[in-house]
Motif scaffolding. Sequence first.
Motif, short mmCIF file in Angstrom:
data_model
loop_
_atom_site.label_atom_id
_atom_site.label_comp_id
_atom_site.label_asym_id
_atom_site.label_seq_id
_atom_site.Cartn_x
_atom_site.Cartn_y
_atom_site.Cartn_z
N SER A 179 49.87 43.11 39.54
CA SER A 179 50.25 42.51 40.83
C SER A 179 49.20 41.53 41.37
CB SER A 179 50.48 43.61 41.86
OG SER A 179 49.26 44.29 42.15
N GLY A 180 48.04 41.48 40.72
CA GLY A 180 46.98 40.59 41.19
C GLY A 180 46.10 41.20 42.26
N TYR A 181 46.29 42.51 42.52
CA TYR A 181 45.47 43.18 43.54
C TYR A 181 44.01 43.26 43.11
CZ TYR A 181 44.07 46.81 46.89
OH TYR A 181 43.42 47.51 47.87
N ILE A 182 43.80 43.44 41.79
CA ILE A 182 42.45 43.37 41.23
C ILE A 182 42.45 42.36 40.09
CG2 ILE A 182 41.78 45.73 41.85
CD1 ILE A 182 42.37 46.54 38.95
N LYS A 183 41.27 41.95 39.68
CA LYS A 183 41.11 40.99 38.59
C LYS A 183 40.67 41.71 37.32
CE LYS A 183 41.96 37.73 41.56
NZ LYS A 183 43.31 37.14 41.59
#
Length: 212
Positions: free
Chosen positions: A187-191
Motif C-alpha cells: 500500500s506504500g505505507y512503508i518503503k
Amino acid sequence: MKTLQEIFAERLLRVKAVKLQPNNPFTWASGWKSPFYCDNRKTLSYPSLRTFVKTELSRLVMEEFPEAEAIAGVATGAIAQGALVADALALPFVYVRSKPKDHGLENLIEGELRAGMKVVVVEDLISTGGSSLKAVEAIRHDGCEVVGMVASYTYGFEVAEQAFRKAGVRLLTLTNYEAVVKEALRSGYIKEKDISVLDEWRKAPENWAPKS
C-alpha cells in the motif's frame, strides 16, 4: 486471491490500528523499543470490522476446537472480543484478570467455569505470550482444560512460540507480522528500505534500539 491474513492486515492498516514507525519507535509497557505498534482494540469502534473479527474468530473456534464448552477472554484487551465470540457461539463466557481483584471475592477469573470444562482462550494480540499463558495457567488451576487459543494478531516472536510449545497450547491467529508488513509495503505505507529495520527488530526485540 488474498488470504485471510492479508485481508485482515489490510483492514487493520486502513483504520490505523497498526502503526509502523521505523525512524520514530514506540516504547512498549515492557520497556522494549519498537518500530511497530498494533492496537486491535480499535476494531471495536468500526461495526463492520468488529463483526469481521467476531465472525472469523468464531469460525476458528468452530472449525479447530469444536469440543469447546466455554470461552475465556484475557483482560483487558480481549474481554470484548471474547464476549462477542462467546455470544456468537452461544457458549458461557469468563474473563481472566492479570491479578486477583483486591476487594470483594478477590476473583482472578470473573464468571463461572465448571471443573472439567473445555475452554478456548481469546486474546487480542500475542507479543511475548507471558500474559496470555498466565491466563491459561489460571484456567487450568481452576480445574478446566484449555483446548486452544485464538487471537487477532501475533508478532511471531520466537520467545512466544517456545513458550506456547512448552505450555502445550495451540495458538491460531487471524493475521501476523509477515502479512501486515507485506500489506504495508504493497500500500506504500512503508518503503522497501524499512523492511530490513523491521526484520532486525523482530529477531531480537528485547535488545533493539534505533540507529542514530
